[in-house]
Scaffold this motif. Structure first.
Motif, PDB file in Angstrom:
ATOM      1  N   GLU A 113       0.826  -1.209   0.000  1.00  0.00           N
ATOM      2  CA  GLU A 113       0.000   0.000   0.000  1.00  0.00           C
ATOM      3  C   GLU A 113       0.859   1.257   0.000  1.00  0.00           C
ATOM      4  O   GLU A 113       0.506   2.254  -0.635  1.00  0.00           O
ATOM      5  N   ARG A 114       1.990   1.210   0.705  1.00  0.00           N
ATOM      6  CA  ARG A 114       2.868   2.383   0.747  1.00  0.00           C
ATOM      7  C   ARG A 114       3.475   2.656  -0.622  1.00  0.00           C
ATOM      8  O   ARG A 114       3.601   3.811  -1.043  1.00  0.00           O
ATOM      9  N   ILE A 115       3.862   1.596  -1.307  1.00  0.00           N
ATOM     10  CA  ILE A 115       4.420   1.771  -2.656  1.00  0.00           C
ATOM     11  C   ILE A 115       3.377   2.392  -3.588  1.00  0.00           C
ATOM     12  O   ILE A 115       3.660   3.357  -4.312  1.00  0.00           O
ATOM     13  N   LEU A 116       2.170   1.866  -3.560  1.00  0.00           N
ATOM     14  CA  LEU A 116       1.126   2.403  -4.435  1.00  0.00           C
ATOM     15  C   LEU A 116       0.706   3.808  -4.013  1.00  0.00           C
ATOM     16  O   LEU A 116       0.273   4.614  -4.848  1.00  0.00           O
TER      17      LEU A 116
ATOM     18  N   ALA B 210      17.706   9.785  -4.033  1.00  0.00           N
ATOM     19  CA  ALA B 210      17.040   9.720  -2.724  1.00  0.00           C
ATOM     20  C   ALA B 210      15.623   9.167  -2.869  1.00  0.00           C
ATOM     21  O   ALA B 210      15.159   8.382  -2.021  1.00  0.00           O
ATOM     22  N   MET B 211      14.924   9.560  -3.934  1.00  0.00           N
ATOM     23  CA  MET B 211      13.582   9.037  -4.158  1.00  0.00           C
ATOM     24  C   MET B 211      13.626   7.541  -4.464  1.00  0.00           C
ATOM     25  O   MET B 211      12.790   6.773  -3.983  1.00  0.00           O
ATOM     26  N   ARG B 212      14.606   7.126  -5.250  1.00  0.00           N
ATOM     27  CA  ARG B 212      14.760   5.705  -5.533  1.00  0.00           C
ATOM     28  C   ARG B 212      15.079   4.932  -4.252  1.00  0.00           C
ATOM     29  O   ARG B 212      14.566   3.833  -4.031  1.00  0.00           O
ATOM     30  N   ASP B 213      15.914   5.516  -3.400  1.00  0.00           N
ATOM     31  CA  ASP B 213      16.268   4.856  -2.144  1.00  0.00           C
ATOM     32  C   ASP B 213      15.052   4.721  -1.230  1.00  0.00           C
ATOM     33  O   ASP B 213      14.915   3.732  -0.500  1.00  0.00           O
ATOM     34  N   HIS B 214      14.173   5.736  -1.268  1.00  0.00           N
ATOM     35  CA  HIS B 214      12.940   5.638  -0.482  1.00  0.00           C
ATOM     36  C   HIS B 214      12.083   4.484  -0.981  1.00  0.00           C
ATOM     37  O   HIS B 214      11.539   3.691  -0.184  1.00  0.00           O
ATOM     38  N   LEU B 215      11.965   4.368  -2.296  1.00  0.00           N
ATOM     39  CA  LEU B 215      11.226   3.243  -2.864  1.00  0.00           C
ATOM     40  C   LEU B 215      11.905   1.915  -2.514  1.00  0.00           C
ATOM     41  O   LEU B 215      11.231   0.920  -2.237  1.00  0.00           O
TER      42      LEU B 215
ATOM     43  N   GLU C  89      13.524   1.223   0.161  1.00  0.00           N
ATOM     44  CA  GLU C  89      13.175   0.886   1.543  1.00  0.00           C
ATOM     45  C   GLU C  89      11.796   0.236   1.615  1.00  0.00           C
ATOM     46  O   GLU C  89      11.597  -0.744   2.348  1.00  0.00           O
ATOM     47  N   LEU C  90      10.856   0.765   0.845  1.00  0.00           N
ATOM     48  CA  LEU C  90       9.519   0.194   0.822  1.00  0.00           C
ATOM     49  C   LEU C  90       9.538  -1.202   0.193  1.00  0.00           C
ATOM     50  O   LEU C  90       8.852  -2.118   0.658  1.00  0.00           O
ATOM     51  N   VAL C  91      10.317  -1.343  -0.852  1.00  0.00           N
ATOM     52  CA  VAL C  91      10.452  -2.633  -1.531  1.00  0.00           C
ATOM     53  C   VAL C  91      11.061  -3.673  -0.590  1.00  0.00           C
ATOM     54  O   VAL C  91      10.577  -4.808  -0.483  1.00  0.00           O
ATOM     55  N   THR C  92      12.104  -3.287   0.111  1.00  0.00           N
ATOM     56  CA  THR C  92      12.757  -4.204   1.047  1.00  0.00           C
ATOM     57  C   THR C  92      11.811  -4.591   2.179  1.00  0.00           C
ATOM     58  O   THR C  92      11.767  -5.756   2.599  1.00  0.00           O
ATOM     59  N   ALA C  93      11.049  -3.619   2.671  1.00  0.00           N
ATOM     60  CA  ALA C  93      10.111  -3.897   3.763  1.00  0.00           C
ATOM     61  C   ALA C  93       9.067  -4.933   3.359  1.00  0.00           C
ATOM     62  O   ALA C  93       8.580  -5.704   4.196  1.00  0.00           O
ATOM     63  N   GLY C  94       8.724  -4.974   2.073  1.00  0.00           N
ATOM     64  CA  GLY C  94       7.747  -5.942   1.590  1.00  0.00           C
ATOM     65  C   GLY C  94       8.358  -7.242   1.126  1.00  0.00           C
ATOM     66  O   GLY C  94       7.628  -8.155   0.717  1.00  0.00           O
ATOM     67  N   GLY C  95       9.687  -7.330   1.149  1.00  0.00           N
ATOM     68  CA  GLY C  95      10.355  -8.542   0.696  1.00  0.00           C
ATOM     69  C   GLY C  95      10.354  -8.721  -0.806  1.00  0.00           C
ATOM     70  O   GLY C  95      10.523  -9.832  -1.310  1.00  0.00           O
ATOM     71  N   TYR C  96      10.165  -7.615  -1.518  1.00  0.00           N
ATOM     72  CA  TYR C  96      10.156  -7.689  -2.971  1.00  0.00           C
ATOM     73  C   TYR C  96      11.587  -7.705  -3.511  1.00  0.00           C
ATOM     74  O   TYR C  96      12.523  -7.296  -2.812  1.00  0.00           O
TER      75      TYR C  96
ATOM     76  N   PRO D 124      14.949  -6.496  -5.062  1.00  0.00           N
ATOM     77  CA  PRO D 124      15.546  -5.156  -5.040  1.00  0.00           C
ATOM     78  C   PRO D 124      15.410  -4.400  -6.358  1.00  0.00           C
ATOM     79  O   PRO D 124      15.253  -3.174  -6.363  1.00  0.00           O
ATOM     80  N   ALA D 125      15.460  -5.135  -7.486  1.00  0.00           N
ATOM     81  CA  ALA D 125      15.377  -4.474  -8.797  1.00  0.00           C
ATOM     82  C   ALA D 125      14.055  -3.754  -8.998  1.00  0.00           C
ATOM     83  O   ALA D 125      13.945  -2.861  -9.849  1.00  0.00           O
ATOM     84  N   LEU D 126      13.053  -4.095  -8.210  1.00  0.00           N
ATOM     85  CA  LEU D 126      11.748  -3.466  -8.369  1.00  0.00           C
ATOM     86  C   LEU D 126      11.798  -1.966  -8.086  1.00  0.00           C
ATOM     87  O   LEU D 126      11.043  -1.184  -8.679  1.00  0.00           O
ATOM     88  N   ALA D 127      12.703  -1.555  -7.205  1.00  0.00           N
ATOM     89  CA  ALA D 127      12.807  -0.127  -6.874  1.00  0.00           C
ATOM     90  C   ALA D 127      13.175   0.689  -8.106  1.00  0.00           C
ATOM     91  O   ALA D 127      12.614   1.777  -8.331  1.00  0.00           O
ATOM     92  N   GLU D 128      14.117   0.206  -8.899  1.00  0.00           N
ATOM     93  CA  GLU D 128      14.503   0.912 -10.125  1.00  0.00           C
ATOM     94  C   GLU D 128      13.338   0.982 -11.099  1.00  0.00           C
ATOM     95  O   GLU D 128      13.100   2.014 -11.738  1.00  0.00           O
ATOM     96  N   GLN D 129      12.592  -0.108 -11.208  1.00  0.00           N
ATOM     97  CA  GLN D 129      11.466  -0.146 -12.132  1.00  0.00           C
ATOM     98  C   GLN D 129      10.378   0.847 -11.704  1.00  0.00           C
ATOM     99  O   GLN D 129       9.790   1.548 -12.534  1.00  0.00           O
TER     100      GLN D 129
END
Length: 208
Positions: A81-84, A128-133, A135-142, A144-149
């Motif tokens: 939900e945070r990512i969306l 910094a915005m990518r790094d924030h994403l 963090e959200l990606v890591t928190a969900g166990g997704y 890591p490459a998903l953050a760049e996408q």
């Protein structure tokens, strides 16, 4: 007027003018008039237009990062939900009457070839915005490459909203693609023997 407040007034006026009309179209005299600060004192705070442009971008960086972090934290519970919610933030931003696109992308387009400092500040903001994403990606166990996408989707939405006059619709389109990417990553976590825990679910999030 206290000097700190005067400098903030100049920054606010310059930010507004640069956002609405572009950096190169706005002279220091226009900023002086909008800020209602004598030119001599304006130059005391910002010795050159280049210095003012960089200061505006630095302030915009702080403001945007803080706004997104606060928005996401206040409107979502799970990592998914945070990512969306990041794209919900973009949707509301794109709907604002004064939206003219991303100031970092626009300014790099104008000055990136002649100002290394502008490029550096813009890259730092986007990183910094990518790094924030991330963090959200890591928190969900997704993955890591998903953050760049996701970051590519967000930047693409910012450009599409303006260049193709899509406005808020661009954010919704990007959010739909983000949801597909998240669902695909979650599906990969289902155990071969049957349904299992899914990344980013409420159950996983509450157990962490």
């Amino acid at each position: 007027m206290p000097e700190q407040g005067e400098a903030a007034q100049v920054l606010a006026a310059a930010d507004r003018l640069f956002n609405d009309q572009g950096v190169q179209a706005v002279g220091m005299d226009r900023i002086r008039d909008a800020a209602k600060v004598p030119l001599k004192r304006l130059y005391r705070h910002f010795p050159s237009k280049s210095a003012l442009v960089c200061a505006v971008l630095e302030q915009r960086d702080r403001d945007v990062r803080s706004a997104i972090t606060e928005y996401v934290a206040g409107r979502a519970d799970t990592p998914r939900e945070r990512i969306l919610a990041v794209f919900d933030f973009l949707h509301e931003w794109f709907a604002e009457p004064g939206f003219r696109g991303c100031l970092f992308i626009n300014t790099v387009g104008e000055l990136g070839g002649t100002s290394d400092e502008v490029g550096r500040i813009a890259r730092r903001h986007k990183t910094a915005m990518r790094d924030h994403l991330a963090e959200l990606v890591t928190a969900g166990g997704y993955p890591p490459a998903l953050a760049e996408q996701l970051m590519i989707l967000a930047n693409g939405a910012m450009v599409t909203a303006v260049v193709q006059d899509e406005g808020p619709r661009a954010a919704r389109q990007a959010q739909a693609v983000a949801a597909v990417l998240l669902s695909a990553a979650e599906a990969q976590e289902v155990a071969p023997g049957g349904p299992g825990p899914v990344r980013g679910s409420r159950a996983i999030d509450s157990a962490q």
